[in-house]
Design a protein around this motif. Structure first.
Motif, PDB file in Angstrom:
ATOM      1  N   THR A 135       0.846  -1.187   0.000  1.00 48.54           N
ATOM      2  CA  THR A 135       0.000   0.000   0.000  1.00 48.54           C
ATOM      3  C   THR A 135       0.888   1.246   0.000  1.00 48.54           C
ATOM      4  O   THR A 135       2.080   1.162   0.323  1.00 48.54           O
ATOM      5  N   PRO A 136       0.338   2.416  -0.349  1.00 47.49           N
ATOM      6  CA  PRO A 136       1.145   3.644  -0.293  1.00 47.49           C
ATOM      7  C   PRO A 136       1.654   3.914   1.115  1.00 47.49           C
ATOM      8  O   PRO A 136       0.992   3.613   2.111  1.00 47.49           O
ATOM      9  N   LYS A 137       2.849   4.504   1.205  1.00 52.81           N
ATOM     10  CA  LYS A 137       3.446   4.779   2.506  1.00 52.81           C
ATOM     11  C   LYS A 137       2.598   5.735   3.339  1.00 52.81           C
ATOM     12  O   LYS A 137       2.645   5.707   4.570  1.00 52.81           O
ATOM     13  N   GLU A 138       1.842   6.605   2.680  1.00 48.31           N
ATOM     14  CA  GLU A 138       1.037   7.599   3.403  1.00 48.31           C
ATOM     15  C   GLU A 138      -0.332   7.064   3.825  1.00 48.31           C
ATOM     16  O   GLU A 138      -1.090   7.750   4.517  1.00 48.31           O
ATOM     17  N   MET A 139      -0.687   5.857   3.417  1.00 48.82           N
ATOM     18  CA  MET A 139      -2.021   5.319   3.679  1.00 48.82           C
ATOM     19  C   MET A 139      -2.147   4.789   5.093  1.00 48.82           C
ATOM     20  O   MET A 139      -1.206   4.207   5.651  1.00 48.82           O
ATOM     21  N   ALA A 140      -3.313   4.978   5.710  1.00 52.58           N
ATOM     22  CA  ALA A 140      -3.570   4.457   7.055  1.00 52.58           C
ATOM     23  C   ALA A 140      -3.483   2.935   7.070  1.00 52.58           C
ATOM     24  O   ALA A 140      -3.617   2.274   6.025  1.00 52.58           O
ATOM     25  N   HIS A 141      -3.299   2.373   8.256  1.00 57.35           N
ATOM     26  CA  HIS A 141      -3.085   0.935   8.398  1.00 57.35           C
ATOM     27  C   HIS A 141      -4.279   0.178   8.967  1.00 57.35           C
ATOM     28  O   HIS A 141      -4.379  -1.034   8.776  1.00 57.35           O
ATOM     29  N   SER A 142      -5.127   0.860   9.687  1.00 57.82           N
ATOM     30  CA  SER A 142      -6.287   0.190  10.295  1.00 57.82           C
ATOM     31  C   SER A 142      -7.444   1.179  10.376  1.00 57.82           C
ATOM     32  O   SER A 142      -7.290   2.364  10.074  1.00 57.82           O
ATOM     33  N   HIS A 143      -8.625   0.686  10.775  1.00 63.38           N
ATOM     34  CA  HIS A 143      -9.809   1.526  10.928  1.00 63.38           C
ATOM     35  C   HIS A 143     -10.116   2.296   9.641  1.00 63.38           C
ATOM     36  O   HIS A 143     -10.476   3.466   9.645  1.00 63.38           O
ATOM     37  N   LEU A 144      -9.972   1.583   8.525  1.00 63.76           N
ATOM     38  CA  LEU A 144     -10.180   2.172   7.205  1.00 63.76           C
ATOM     39  C   LEU A 144     -11.658   2.181   6.829  1.00 63.76           C
ATOM     40  O   LEU A 144     -12.473   1.453   7.390  1.00 63.76           O
ATOM     41  N   GLY A 145     -11.976   3.009   5.834  1.00 67.24           N
ATOM     42  CA  GLY A 145     -13.264   2.946   5.163  1.00 67.24           C
ATOM     43  C   GLY A 145     -13.022   2.595   3.707  1.00 67.24           C
ATOM     44  O   GLY A 145     -12.119   3.159   3.076  1.00 67.24           O
ATOM     45  N   MET A 146     -13.825   1.648   3.124  1.00 67.86           N
ATOM     46  CA  MET A 146     -13.577   1.190   1.756  1.00 67.86           C
ATOM     47  C   MET A 146     -14.878   0.884   1.032  1.00 67.86           C
ATOM     48  O   MET A 146     -15.883   0.514   1.635  1.00 67.86           O
ATOM     49  N   ALA A 147     -14.799   1.013  -0.306  1.00 67.34           N
ATOM     50  CA  ALA A 147     -15.911   0.625  -1.185  1.00 67.34           C
ATOM     51  C   ALA A 147     -15.327   0.329  -2.552  1.00 67.34           C
ATOM     52  O   ALA A 147     -14.216   0.760  -2.886  1.00 67.34           O
ATOM     53  N   THR A 148     -16.077  -0.405  -3.380  1.00 69.80           N
ATOM     54  CA  THR A 148     -15.609  -0.744  -4.723  1.00 69.80           C
ATOM     55  C   THR A 148     -16.741  -0.640  -5.732  1.00 69.80           C
ATOM     56  O   THR A 148     -17.917  -0.829  -5.391  1.00 69.80           O
ATOM     57  N   ASP A 149     -16.356  -0.360  -7.000  1.00 64.34           N
ATOM     58  CA  ASP A 149     -17.321  -0.360  -8.100  1.00 64.34           C
ATOM     59  C   ASP A 149     -17.174  -1.600  -8.974  1.00 64.34           C
ATOM     60  O   ASP A 149     -17.801  -1.706 -10.026  1.00 64.34           O
ATOM     61  N   GLY A 150     -16.352  -2.546  -8.545  1.00 59.46           N
ATOM     62  CA  GLY A 150     -16.140  -3.767  -9.301  1.00 59.46           C
ATOM     63  C   GLY A 150     -14.780  -3.833  -9.979  1.00 59.46           C
ATOM     64  O   GLY A 150     -14.362  -4.887 -10.456  1.00 59.46           O
ATOM     65  N   ARG A 151     -14.087  -2.724 -10.014  1.00 53.31           N
ATOM     66  CA  ARG A 151     -12.695  -2.697 -10.478  1.00 53.31           C
ATOM     67  C   ARG A 151     -11.843  -1.818  -9.570  1.00 53.31           C
ATOM     68  O   ARG A 151     -10.787  -2.241  -9.104  1.00 53.31           O
ATOM     69  N   TYR A 152     -12.317  -0.620  -9.305  1.00 51.88           N
ATOM     70  CA  TYR A 152     -11.575   0.332  -8.486  1.00 51.88           C
ATOM     71  C   TYR A 152     -12.024   0.225  -7.031  1.00 51.88           C
ATOM     72  O   TYR A 152     -13.213   0.071  -6.742  1.00 51.88           O
ATOM     73  N   ILE A 153     -11.047   0.309  -6.121  1.00 54.70           N
ATOM     74  CA  ILE A 153     -11.334   0.317  -4.689  1.00 54.70           C
ATOM     75  C   ILE A 153     -10.993   1.701  -4.163  1.00 54.70           C
ATOM     76  O   ILE A 153      -9.898   2.222  -4.394  1.00 54.70           O
ATOM     77  N   TYR A 154     -11.951   2.292  -3.459  1.00 57.77           N
ATOM     78  CA  TYR A 154     -11.798   3.635  -2.900  1.00 57.77           C
ATOM     79  C   TYR A 154     -11.543   3.500  -1.397  1.00 57.77           C
ATOM     80  O   TYR A 154     -12.343   2.885  -0.678  1.00 57.77           O
ATOM     81  N   ILE A 155     -10.429   4.059  -0.929  1.00 56.36           N
ATOM     82  CA  ILE A 155      -9.994   3.903   0.465  1.00 56.36           C
ATOM     83  C   ILE A 155      -9.934   5.273   1.124  1.00 56.36           C
ATOM     84  O   ILE A 155      -9.330   6.206   0.570  1.00 56.36           O
TER      85      ILE A 155
END
Length: 436
Positions: free
Chosen positions: A165-185
């Motif tokens: 994952t990107p170095k700047e991205m959080a590690h836990s307590h995330l929020g996520m959704a997908t459209d079937g190809r892309y995942i939004y974090i």
């Protein structure tokens, strides 16, 4: 004892009339009290049993039980010295306890154990796209977090890939959704223990494994309810920057095919009740938010490592739906309060199935209590039922569904069949065939 000694040692004498009247009054009052207490306890036990056996959970009310002196309660009530607060010397509890922390009656299911996740993880997240299951980040231990994604293939039941994952991205307590190809974090906690949150947001193209940025949230959050709905990415609730205060803010952002269509987030109608660790699902064009809690662990003041310190938490069973008019409606609540289920759900045969979680803390030990039930919310009847037991109680597990099989992996499991408090962070993968 005094009355007994009097009547026995002076049985050859007749008591005076006033003394006899007093004696009869005392005996009568004691008898009435015992009968009333028996009827109350019987009524409470009966109503509790009916409440937990029924499969129609359209109404949930608090109930009470008299805790028996059985193996389950002995193991969960006693402290490290082998003594329990609120108990007599013979080990029988003296108080009435809320029954919401207890296991619900559930049928046994046959579970098959599969290859474990490459690493154990807690408070991670998972997204399913067709037959692939993307398992994100999370704690390895309280002092170590993961910064990568593991991929499981439901077709051949193997772990088949890994990327960072990107170095700047959080590690836990995330929020996520997908459209079937892309995942939004979106957002989440950056680092181990109880460190601070990040407002950073990202998009993952699962076909190219490329990452891109989105505008940051207006404010960072822990574990907000997150979903794609009507062309917009919705982020709701979660905990505030101190990791404890429940927030009710609701923001949305227009996105399409991995692209952001607006410069910033739009303010939407607040969610009726704030807090983290809830399931958020879109089905039949409806946005549904399930369970959650108010409050969470916080960083100990002055701790250089942001050491986690537990605070009071309130777990709830609320279910909300956002309708066409952008108004929140109440749906039938869960069978019991449940939290830590943000990625513990799947859509199965027009029903929402939820695995494990956490419920009300134990009223004596104050320990966190894990859930081991498999719950079903029928979207046709809007009724809850308990459809099975997991191999053990577990929180923040990650759930997928493929070809009739329900899968779960990772999370934190209980200490054993007789102790529902959390212990080991796991990476095990299990599946069971669902038929309903």
């Amino acid at each position: 004892m005094r009355l007994g000694r009097y009547s026995h040692s002076h049985s050859h004498k007749h008591p005076s009339a006033p003394k006899l009247v007093v004696l009869l009054c005392v005996v009568g009052l004691l008898g009435a009290a015992l009968i009333a207490d028996f009827l109350w306890a019987s009524s409470s036990s009966t109503s509790t049993a009916l409440r937990y056996v029924t499969s129609n959970w359209s109404v949930h009310r608090a109930s009470t039980i008299i805790v028996p002196n059985n193996a389950v309660n002995r193991s969960s009530v006693h402290d490290d010295k082998g003594k329990a607060k609120g108990q007599k010397k013979d080990g029988v509890p003296e108080r009435f306890l809320s029954a919401t922390f207890a296991d619900l009656p559930a049928p046994e299911l046959h579970w098959e154990k599969l290859p474990s996740c490459p690493v154990p993880r807690l408070d991670g997240f998972a997204i399913q796209i067709k037959n692939l299951f993307y398992v994100f980040s999370g704690y390895g231990t309280i002092d170590m977090v993961h910064s990568h994604v593991d991929i499981f293939n439901f077709t051949d039941n193997t772990w088949c890939g890994r990327f960072d994952t990107p170095k700047e991205m959080a590690h836990s307590h995330l929020g996520m959704a997908t459209d079937g190809r892309y995942i939004y974090i979106v957002t989440g906690q950056y680092g181990p223990q109880c460190r601070g949150p990040s407002a950073r947001t990202f998009i993952l193209d699962t076909e190219t494994k490329q990452w891109s940025d989105m505008p940051p949230l207006p404010a960072p959050r822990y574990a907000p309810a997150t979903q794609l709905w009507r062309g917009r990415l919705h982020v709701m609730g979660g905990s505030g920057t101190n990791r404890y205060d429940p927030e009710v803010d609701h923001w949305s952002l227009a996105v399409k095919d991995g692209k952001v269509l607006e410069k910033g987030w739009r303010t939407e109608i607040p969610i009726p009740r704030g807090g983290p660790h809830r399931a958020c699902i879109v089905v039949d064009g409806r946005l549904i938010v399930i369970g959650g809690q108010e409050g969470d662990f916080m960083a100990k003041p002055g701790s250089p490592i942001f050491k986690c310190s537990r605070r009071h938490e309130v777990v709830y069973s609320d279910v909300y739906m956002l309708d066409d008019e952008m108004k929140w409606k109440n749906l039938p609540p869960m069978p019991k309060p449940n939290s830590h289920i943000e990625s513990a759900w799947a859509i199965v045969n027009h029903s929402i199935v939820i695995a494990g979680g956490t419920t009300d803390k134990h009223p004596i030990t104050k320990k966190m209590i894990l859930c081991g039930e498999l719950l079903r919310f029928d979207l046709d009847t809007l009724k809850w039922s308990v459809i099975g037991k997991l191999p053990y109680r577990v929180k923040t597990t990650l759930v997928g569904f493929w070809d009739g099989w329900l899968y779960f992996t990772s999370g934190q499991r209980d200490r054993g069949p007789d102790d529902p408090s959390p212990r080991k962070v796991i990476g095990e993968m299990w599946r069971t065939k669902l038929r309903f």
